[in-house]
Design a protein around this motif. Structure first.
Motif, PDB file in Angstrom:
ATOM      1  N   ALA A  46       0.821  -1.209   0.000  1.00 69.26           N
ATOM      2  CA  ALA A  46       0.000   0.000   0.000  1.00 69.26           C
ATOM      3  C   ALA A  46       0.857   1.262   0.000  1.00 69.26           C
ATOM      4  O   ALA A  46       0.464   2.290  -0.559  1.00 69.26           O
ATOM      5  N   MET A  47       2.032   1.194   0.617  1.00 68.46           N
ATOM      6  CA  MET A  47       2.928   2.345   0.598  1.00 68.46           C
ATOM      7  C   MET A  47       3.469   2.583  -0.813  1.00 68.46           C
ATOM      8  O   MET A  47       3.670   3.732  -1.231  1.00 68.46           O
ATOM      9  N   ILE A  48       3.685   1.504  -1.562  1.00 75.03           N
ATOM     10  CA  ILE A  48       4.086   1.657  -2.963  1.00 75.03           C
ATOM     11  C   ILE A  48       2.992   2.406  -3.719  1.00 75.03           C
ATOM     12  O   ILE A  48       3.262   3.380  -4.439  1.00 75.03           O
ATOM     13  N   ARG A  49       1.740   1.976  -3.555  1.00 70.34           N
ATOM     14  CA  ARG A  49       0.625   2.630  -4.245  1.00 70.34           C
ATOM     15  C   ARG A  49       0.542   4.111  -3.869  1.00 70.34           C
ATOM     16  O   ARG A  49       0.403   4.978  -4.723  1.00 70.34           O
ATOM     17  N   LEU A  50       0.639   4.381  -2.577  1.00 66.28           N
ATOM     18  CA  LEU A  50       0.570   5.755  -2.099  1.00 66.28           C
ATOM     19  C   LEU A  50       1.693   6.597  -2.705  1.00 66.28           C
ATOM     20  O   LEU A  50       1.467   7.713  -3.178  1.00 66.28           O
ATOM     21  N   GLN A  51       2.916   6.088  -2.698  1.00 73.12           N
ATOM     22  CA  GLN A  51       4.056   6.852  -3.200  1.00 73.12           C
ATOM     23  C   GLN A  51       3.926   7.145  -4.694  1.00 73.12           C
ATOM     24  O   GLN A  51       4.241   8.253  -5.143  1.00 73.12           O
ATOM     25  N   VAL A  52       3.460   6.161  -5.473  1.00 74.69           N
ATOM     26  CA  VAL A  52       3.290   6.393  -6.909  1.00 74.69           C
ATOM     27  C   VAL A  52       2.239   7.465  -7.154  1.00 74.69           C
ATOM     28  O   VAL A  52       2.412   8.371  -7.976  1.00 74.69           O
ATOM     29  N   LEU A  53       1.126   7.397  -6.417  1.00 74.19           N
ATOM     30  CA  LEU A  53       0.060   8.381  -6.589  1.00 74.19           C
ATOM     31  C   LEU A  53       0.519   9.777  -6.173  1.00 74.19           C
ATOM     32  O   LEU A  53       0.201  10.776  -6.832  1.00 74.19           O
ATOM     33  N   LEU A  54       1.270   9.873  -5.088  1.00 77.01           N
ATOM     34  CA  LEU A  54       1.813  11.156  -4.668  1.00 77.01           C
ATOM     35  C   LEU A  54       2.773  11.707  -5.725  1.00 77.01           C
ATOM     36  O   LEU A  54       2.746  12.894  -6.056  1.00 77.01           O
ATOM     37  N   ASP A  55       3.623  10.839  -6.247  1.00 71.97           N
ATOM     38  CA  ASP A  55       4.573  11.239  -7.278  1.00 71.97           C
ATOM     39  C   ASP A  55       3.831  11.828  -8.478  1.00 71.97           C
ATOM     40  O   ASP A  55       4.217  12.865  -9.020  1.00 71.97           O
ATOM     41  N   ARG A  56       2.752  11.176  -8.895  1.00 68.69           N
ATOM     42  CA  ARG A  56       2.009  11.640 -10.071  1.00 68.69           C
ATOM     43  C   ARG A  56       1.274  12.953  -9.814  1.00 68.69           C
ATOM     44  O   ARG A  56       0.961  13.688 -10.751  1.00 68.69           O
ATOM     45  N   SER A  57       1.015  13.255  -8.544  1.00 73.64           N
ATOM     46  CA  SER A  57       0.278  14.477  -8.211  1.00 73.64           C
ATOM     47  C   SER A  57       1.193  15.676  -7.984  1.00 73.64           C
ATOM     48  O   SER A  57       0.726  16.774  -7.701  1.00 73.64           O
ATOM     49  N   ALA A 167      19.561  -6.256 -17.997  1.00 74.97           N
ATOM     50  CA  ALA A 167      20.459  -5.916 -19.097  1.00 74.97           C
ATOM     51  C   ALA A 167      20.043  -6.578 -20.411  1.00 74.97           C
ATOM     52  O   ALA A 167      20.750  -6.457 -21.414  1.00 74.97           O
ATOM     53  N   ARG A 168      18.892  -7.252 -20.436  1.00 74.98           N
ATOM     54  CA  ARG A 168      18.460  -7.958 -21.651  1.00 74.98           C
ATOM     55  C   ARG A 168      17.295  -7.227 -22.309  1.00 74.98           C
ATOM     56  O   ARG A 168      16.181  -7.184 -21.762  1.00 74.98           O
ATOM     57  N   ALA A 169      17.544  -6.645 -23.464  1.00 78.09           N
ATOM     58  CA  ALA A 169      16.484  -5.969 -24.211  1.00 78.09           C
ATOM     59  C   ALA A 169      15.406  -6.980 -24.601  1.00 78.09           C
ATOM     60  O   ALA A 169      15.702  -8.129 -24.924  1.00 78.09           O
ATOM     61  N   GLY A 170      14.155  -6.544 -24.531  1.00 85.18           N
ATOM     62  CA  GLY A 170      13.031  -7.420 -24.842  1.00 85.18           C
ATOM     63  C   GLY A 170      12.406  -8.062 -23.632  1.00 85.18           C
ATOM     64  O   GLY A 170      11.302  -8.613 -23.725  1.00 85.18           O
ATOM     65  N   SER A 171      13.079  -7.999 -22.474  1.00 87.92           N
ATOM     66  CA  SER A 171      12.528  -8.568 -21.241  1.00 87.92           C
ATOM     67  C   SER A 171      11.381  -7.690 -20.741  1.00 87.92           C
ATOM     68  O   SER A 171      11.433  -6.463 -20.826  1.00 87.92           O
ATOM     69  N   GLY A 172      10.357  -8.329 -20.192  1.00 91.70           N
ATOM     70  CA  GLY A 172       9.246  -7.596 -19.607  1.00 91.70           C
ATOM     71  C   GLY A 172       9.414  -7.495 -18.097  1.00 91.70           C
ATOM     72  O   GLY A 172       9.746  -8.488 -17.436  1.00 91.70           O
ATOM     73  N   ILE A 173       9.219  -6.306 -17.547  1.00 92.67           N
ATOM     74  CA  ILE A 173       9.349  -6.108 -16.106  1.00 92.67           C
ATOM     75  C   ILE A 173       8.164  -5.282 -15.589  1.00 92.67           C
ATOM     76  O   ILE A 173       7.473  -4.598 -16.360  1.00 92.67           O
ATOM     77  N   THR A 174       7.925  -5.344 -14.282  1.00 91.12           N
ATOM     78  CA  THR A 174       6.889  -4.548 -13.630  1.00 91.12           C
ATOM     79  C   THR A 174       7.529  -3.328 -12.998  1.00 91.12           C
ATOM     80  O   THR A 174       8.510  -3.458 -12.249  1.00 91.12           O
ATOM     81  N   VAL A 175       6.985  -2.157 -13.299  1.00 88.81           N
ATOM     82  CA  VAL A 175       7.560  -0.902 -12.803  1.00 88.81           C
ATOM     83  C   VAL A 175       6.436   0.037 -12.380  1.00 88.81           C
ATOM     84  O   VAL A 175       5.262  -0.183 -12.687  1.00 88.81           O
ATOM     85  N   ALA A 176       6.801   1.102 -11.689  1.00 79.51           N
ATOM     86  CA  ALA A 176       5.836   2.136 -11.329  1.00 79.51           C
ATOM     87  C   ALA A 176       5.367   2.862 -12.594  1.00 79.51           C
ATOM     88  O   ALA A 176       6.155   3.115 -13.500  1.00 79.51           O
ATOM     89  N   GLN A 177       4.069   3.186 -12.623  1.00 75.60           N
ATOM     90  CA  GLN A 177       3.538   3.965 -13.742  1.00 75.60           C
ATOM     91  C   GLN A 177       3.533   5.442 -13.331  1.00 75.60           C
ATOM     92  O   GLN A 177       2.558   5.946 -12.772  1.00 75.60           O
ATOM     93  N   VAL A 178       4.652   6.087 -13.578  1.00 76.37           N
ATOM     94  CA  VAL A 178       4.776   7.495 -13.219  1.00 76.37           C
ATOM     95  C   VAL A 178       4.345   8.351 -14.395  1.00 76.37           C
ATOM     96  O   VAL A 178       4.292   7.889 -15.528  1.00 76.37           O
TER      97      VAL A 178
END
Length: 323
Positions: A46-57, A167-178
């Motif tokens: 939940a802190m991750i969610r809060l921080q991303v939302l604060l960042d976007r605001s 370091a591998r192009a084409g790899s899929g990763i999960t990241v913050a949506q800023v």
């Protein structure tokens, strides 16, 4: 004049306990409705969610790391004052933040060739004299680049993507949506509050439109006092150390040093010059240390916060330093 946000602790509803990094679940991040005041040592979805939302605001938590702490509390307090919230209900806070754009806080991202092609530096030297020998002050790895690209701590990036090869192009990763927004706000006044380690930005109607945690001066090299103005904005700046003007501890050179541009340059990716000679608002090569360590008198923000602010100010914007 708008009052600065009070830094009273916000009353928060607690989850059963922060989740350790090894057990991070992206769905738990998206669905979180309340957040814990934890010990700052364990990642809370939940802190991750809060921080991303604060960042976007534009009420920045600094680096997105999923950890509770003073910076997040200050960002919450500033956001609530700016938006008329009472500070008693974290569900209401999350609802208000999420309603701003309605987007998920995490996203899948495909690592590109550009992300991994470099150039990278093996190690950023500690001494300015050694930095001056390098042709560029780039990132040290694709992992560091990707973490900064999405305003994240490298440990959180790893926790969301266990075993990933960054370091591998084409790899899929999960990241913050800023947010990658076209800035429309115009900041006409900035208050730099030394005792809070914080920068508050106001528009022409004296509305608080942004908050950024900051490292501000030290006893040996204090920040300015009074009101000054933005005189220029320099993206991708080189850094110059003149021993006739500056006397940093540990720097022995008697020669002018010119340090190449790059995200690991001592002033990061942007320099907002002030009318007070040698002082400015700028980025940093160490985003995790913002508001936790001192600076050489200037106002140091994360690179992404400094870049965002640089798009909202112009020559003549007032910058007032307060205790």
């Amino acid at each position: 004049m708008t009052r600065l946000p009070a830094l009273a602790l916000v009353l928060l509803l607690a989850l059963p306990g922060p989740v350790q990094a090894a057990g991070l679940d992206p769905q738990a991040v998206e669905q979180a409705q309340s957040f814990a005041q934890g010990d700052g040592k364990a990642i809370d979805p939940a802190m991750i969610r809060l921080q991303v939302l604060l960042d976007r605001s534009r009420f920045s938590p600094g680096v997105i790391d999923g950890l509770a702490g003073d910076i997040v509390r200050k960002a919450i307090a500033a956001y609530e004052v700016a938006n008329g919230l009472d500070g008693k209900d974290d569900a209401a806070l999350l609802q208000a933040l999420a309603a701003e754009d309605g987007k998920p806080v995490l996203q899948r991202y495909t690592i590109s060739e550009k992300d991994v092609q470099g150039p990278f530096v093996m190690k950023v030297p500690d001494r300015l004299e050694d930095m001056a020998k390098l042709a560029h002050l780039s990132f040290t790895s694709p992992r560091e680049l990707l973490a900064e690209k999405f305003h994240m701590d490298e440990d959180l990036l790893e926790a969301l993507n266990p075993g990933a090869d960054f370091a591998r192009a084409g790899s899929g990763i999960t990241v913050a949506q800023v947010a990658a927004r076209d800035e429309k706000e115009t900041v006409t006044r900035i208050d730099v509050v030394k005792g809070q380690g914080a920068l508050y930005a106001y528009d022409a109607q004296d509305r608080l439109v942004a908050f950024y945690p900051a490292s501000i001066g030290s006893e040996g090299t204090p920040s300015p006092t009074g009101t000054h103005e933005v005189s220029a904005i320099a993206p991708e700046p080189k850094y110059y150390y003149n021993p006739k003007e500056l006397n940093f501890s540990g720097v022995k050179t008697k020669d002018l040093l010119e340090i190449a541009a790059g995200p690991n340059n001592p002033v990061g990716t942007v320099w907002i010059d002030l009318t007070e000679p040698t002082y400015g608002i700028h980025g940093t090569p160490e985003p995790a240390l913002i508001a936790k360590t001192q600076s050489h008198g200037c106002v140091r923000l994360t690179n992404w916060d400094a870049e965002e602010l640089s798009k909202m100010v112009k020559k003549g914007t007032a910058v007032t330093f307060m205790e």
